[in-house]
Design an enzyme around this catalytic site. Structure first.
Site, short mmCIF file in Angstrom:
data_model
loop_
_atom_site.label_atom_id
_atom_site.label_comp_id
_atom_site.label_asym_id
_atom_site.label_seq_id
_atom_site.Cartn_x
_atom_site.Cartn_y
_atom_site.Cartn_z
N LYS A 41 -58.45 -12.91 11.60
CA LYS A 41 -58.80 -11.49 11.73
C LYS A 41 -57.54 -10.68 11.96
CE LYS A 41 -59.68 -8.41 14.68
NZ LYS A 41 -59.20 -7.24 13.94
N ASP A 88 -55.29 -7.09 12.13
CA ASP A 88 -55.60 -5.76 12.66
C ASP A 88 -56.16 -4.89 11.53
OD1 ASP A 88 -54.93 -3.90 15.15
OD2 ASP A 88 -54.57 -2.76 13.31
N TRP A 148 -50.88 -5.49 14.72
CA TRP A 148 -50.38 -4.68 13.59
C TRP A 148 -48.86 -4.65 13.50
CZ3 TRP A 148 -47.29 -1.21 15.96
CH2 TRP A 148 -47.60 -0.88 17.28
N GLU A 179 -50.48 -14.73 23.13
CA GLU A 179 -49.11 -14.23 23.05
C GLU A 179 -49.21 -12.73 23.29
OE1 GLU A 179 -46.50 -16.13 22.51
OE2 GLU A 179 -47.46 -17.99 21.89
N GLY A 182 -51.44 -10.08 20.86
CA GLY A 182 -51.76 -8.67 21.02
C GLY A 182 -51.49 -8.23 22.45
N CYS A 190 -42.79 -7.37 20.41
CA CYS A 190 -43.10 -7.87 21.75
C CYS A 190 -41.84 -8.36 22.46
CB CYS A 190 -44.12 -8.98 21.65
SG CYS A 190 -43.59 -10.31 20.56
P1 NAD Z 1 -54.49 -5.26 20.63
O1 NAD Z 1 -54.74 -6.21 21.74
O2 NAD Z 1 -55.07 -3.91 20.71
O3 NAD Z 1 -55.01 -5.87 19.24
C1 NAD Z 1 -54.60 -7.13 18.75
C2 NAD Z 1 -55.70 -7.71 17.88
O4 NAD Z 1 -56.85 -7.95 18.68
C3 NAD Z 1 -56.16 -6.80 16.74
O5 NAD Z 1 -56.47 -7.59 15.62
C4 NAD Z 1 -57.41 -6.17 17.31
O6 NAD Z 1 -58.32 -5.75 16.33
C5 NAD Z 1 -58.00 -7.32 18.11
N1 NAD Z 1 -58.87 -6.95 19.22
C6 NAD Z 1 -58.87 -5.79 19.92
N2 NAD Z 1 -59.82 -5.83 20.89
C7 NAD Z 1 -60.41 -7.06 20.79
C8 NAD Z 1 -61.45 -7.70 21.52
N3 NAD Z 1 -62.06 -7.11 22.55
N4 NAD Z 1 -61.81 -8.94 21.15
C9 NAD Z 1 -61.18 -9.57 20.13
N5 NAD Z 1 -60.19 -9.01 19.40
C10 NAD Z 1 -59.81 -7.76 19.73
O7 NAD Z 1 -52.91 -5.24 20.50
P2 NAD Z 1 -52.03 -4.34 19.55
O8 NAD Z 1 -51.91 -3.00 20.15
O9 NAD Z 1 -52.49 -4.47 18.16
O10 NAD Z 1 -50.62 -5.10 19.60
C11 NAD Z 1 -49.57 -4.68 20.39
C12 NAD Z 1 -49.44 -5.58 21.59
O11 NAD Z 1 -49.25 -6.92 21.15
C13 NAD Z 1 -48.23 -5.26 22.43
O12 NAD Z 1 -48.57 -5.34 23.79
C14 NAD Z 1 -47.25 -6.36 22.09
O13 NAD Z 1 -46.30 -6.63 23.08
C15 NAD Z 1 -48.16 -7.51 21.85
N6 NAD Z 1 -47.53 -8.52 21.00
C16 NAD Z 1 -47.20 -9.72 21.53
C17 NAD Z 1 -46.55 -10.68 20.75
C18 NAD Z 1 -46.16 -12.03 21.33
O14 NAD Z 1 -45.83 -12.92 20.55
N7 NAD Z 1 -46.18 -12.23 22.63
C19 NAD Z 1 -46.24 -10.40 19.43
C20 NAD Z 1 -46.59 -9.15 18.92
C21 NAD Z 1 -47.24 -8.22 19.72
#
Ligand code: NAD
Length: 515
Positions: free
Chosen positions: A179, A181, A155, A252, A230, A286
């Protein structure tokens, strides 16, 4: 507070792009906390249908000449630039970010598209490789698309981390099931809409929406490759699930990124740049820097300058460029930030700036916060806060700075400031991270789309951008042709003599540097 460009007509167009029969979900207008948009939700069966549909479209797309495929992205790039304000409006409405952060986010897919328009023909063309024996065997490396790529996006940068990642997958000849968020479907759906307006074949890019484990899980269970951005926790689950099917994935993930201020740093310039590096997107980036290590000799001067710059940041809700910082995106994000700061304060940290929520500006606003005297027992010391909270620590020499910066399970991004740029870059090269920015926070490395970007350790696997950002969506295939049958002995030659002759050839080829 809906932005003017989010008309009912646009909303209907975006909703129609979702494969969803599982009810609806209403997203939040972050600046006010009210309702923003109601969108369809998908079931696992919808995901299966989307993948099947995408797979059918992919066969023709893969057989389409690359130049014809690229023409779609040429048009997409133009459309994207033309619709900058709508992208920014949707991003601000569903994330609460400041418009300048929305602009920065909008720019990434534009840079990525332009980059692969230039480089894809070179990266994807068949390549002659050295054959087993010169003259006798020729070898060619081909690049085939994986098939249907699943992109699961977070998100915080919902547009860049979906559209910027799926463009190279499509360029390489794949179909994509995206997919986003649950809170942030609108800006990615608008990107998808623009791709179709640019001429993408029907069905090739599908969108499913809904609960992460259910809908995201079904994506991992059905696609041929997964690009995930994520949290580290979810990334680990996805890697396990992908491993069961022996499909590849790029992950990532999170970061707890260090910023080093060396003893020769230009203090005012560093403070200005560091504030952006730490607080862009209200710290929900991130790559943003949450640990700032400052050489002892300039610690107090830097802390004063940094706090002064932090105090100058304007926080506001609004669809214009006045604010430096916007809102956090959710109640959950606000709670985590407040808990980290309150925990640090209770355990003896000093709050040099900020340290409180700003409900007068919007329900999820929090002041940019600078802490010192942070110790390992405090939650913000090692865990990702993912908000506008930064801790300052002193160090004695470069070796200590490197050791402190590397003391983390994460390894995403780092920043090193110093007047001697060569020295700063050399210090940066000793950090266990995927990207290093010298005299900048994150934008230099992230914007350098010709170079790879990603994490090590708990920050992930694989890279976006650069050659890998395209080739990860392909399978290599080697086609080797034997022109002269020299790899087996002629019928009457005893194998011992053949082995001897071959050993001689190996020796000669090594001496001549041929193989
Ligand atoms: P999250 O892992 O909760 O969710 C990310 C995505 O995964 C969402 O679309 C969510 O619906 C989906 N998801 C959740 N559980 C899942 C599952 N069990 N199976 C498949 N999909 C699932 O992360 P978040 O809170 O939305 O994002 C924040 C995190 O993302 C932070 O830790 C941030 O550092 C990281 N991030 C990393 C980068 C990078 O490029 N390295 C970029 C942006 C954010």
């Amino acid at each position: 507070m809906r932005p003017p460009s989010l008309t009912d007509e646009l909303l209907d167009t975006l909703r129609a792009r979702v494969t969803g029969s599982g009810g609806t979900h209403t997203t939040t207008a972050v600046f006010t906390g009210g309702d923003l948009a109601t969108v369809p939700e998908s079931t696992p069966d919808d995901v299966h249908a989307a993948v099947e549909h995408a797979a059918r479209a992919q066969r023709d797309w893969a057989a389409t000449p690359l130049a014809t495929r690229l023409a779609v992205f040429e048009r997409f790039h133009r459309l994207l630039l033309r619709h900058r304000d709508t992208v920014a409006d949707l991003l601000q409405a569903e994330t609460g970010k400041a418009r300048r952060d929305a602009f920065e986010e909008f720019a990434e897919p534009a840079l990525v598209t332009s980059h692969y328009l230039r480089t894809a023909p070179g990266l994807l063309r068949p390549r002659r490789r050295a054959g087993a024996l010169p003259g006798a065997v020729s070898a060619t490396e081909l690049r085939h698309p994986k098939g249907v790529v699943g992109i699961i996006a977070p998100w915080n940068y919902p547009f860049a981390l979906s559209i910027g990642d799926l463009v190279p997958a499509l360029v390489a000849g794949n179909a994509v099931v995206l997919k986003p968020d649950r809170q942030t479907p609108l800006s990615p759906l608008f990107g998808v809409e623009l791709l179709y307006r640019a001429g993408l074949p029907a069905g090739l890019l599908q969108v499913v929406l809904g609960d992460g484990p259910t809908v995201g899980g079904a994506v991992v269970d059905t696609c041929d490759y997964v690009g995930f951005t994520g949290s580290t926790r979810t990334g680990t689950l996805i890697a396990e699930r992908a491993a069961r099917r022996l499909i590849g994935c790029s992950l990532e993930l999170g970061g707890k990124n260090p910023l080093l201020v060396l003893d020769d740093a230009d203090i005012p310039a560093t403070a200005r740049a560091a504030v952006r590096g730490c607080f862009a997107n209200a710290g929900q980036l991130c790559l943003s820097l949450e640990r700032v290590y400052v050489h002892d000799s300039i610690f107090d001067a830097f802390a004063d300058a940094f706090v002064a710059e932090t105090g100058r940041l304007r926080l506001a809700a609004g669809y214009d460029y006045r604010a430096d910082l916007g809102s956090l995106t959710s109640r959950r994000a606000l709670t985590t930030v407040a808990e980290h700061v309150d925990d640090a304060r209770a355990k003896g940290a000093t709050v040099l700036a900020g340290g409180r929520p700003r409900p007068d500006l919007g329900p999820y606003f929090y002041e940019p916060t600078v802490l010192t005297d942070v110790t390992p027992d405090m939650r913000c010391h090692a865990a990702e806060t993912f908000g506008p909270v930064v801790s300052l620590y002193p160090f004695d020499d470069d070796d200590e700075a490197v050791a402190l910066a590397n003391r983390t399970e994460y390894g995403l991004n780092a920043s090193v400031f110093g007047r001697d740029r060569r020295r700063a870059a050399a210090v940066g090269a000793r950090l266990r991270v995927g990207t290093v920015n010298v005299n900048d926070g994150y934008a230099s490395a992230y914007g350098s789309t010709d170079a790879p970007m990603g994490g090590v350790g708990a920050s992930g696997l694989g890279r976006r951008h650069g050659a890998e950002g395209l080739l990860k969506y392909t399978e290599s295939q080697t086609v080797a042709t034997q022109r002269v049958a020299l790899l087996d002995p002629p019928r009457r030659l005893p194998y011992g003599l053949f082995a001897k002759a071959m050993t001689g050839s190996l020796r000669i080829m090594r001496a001549l540097g041929i193989r």
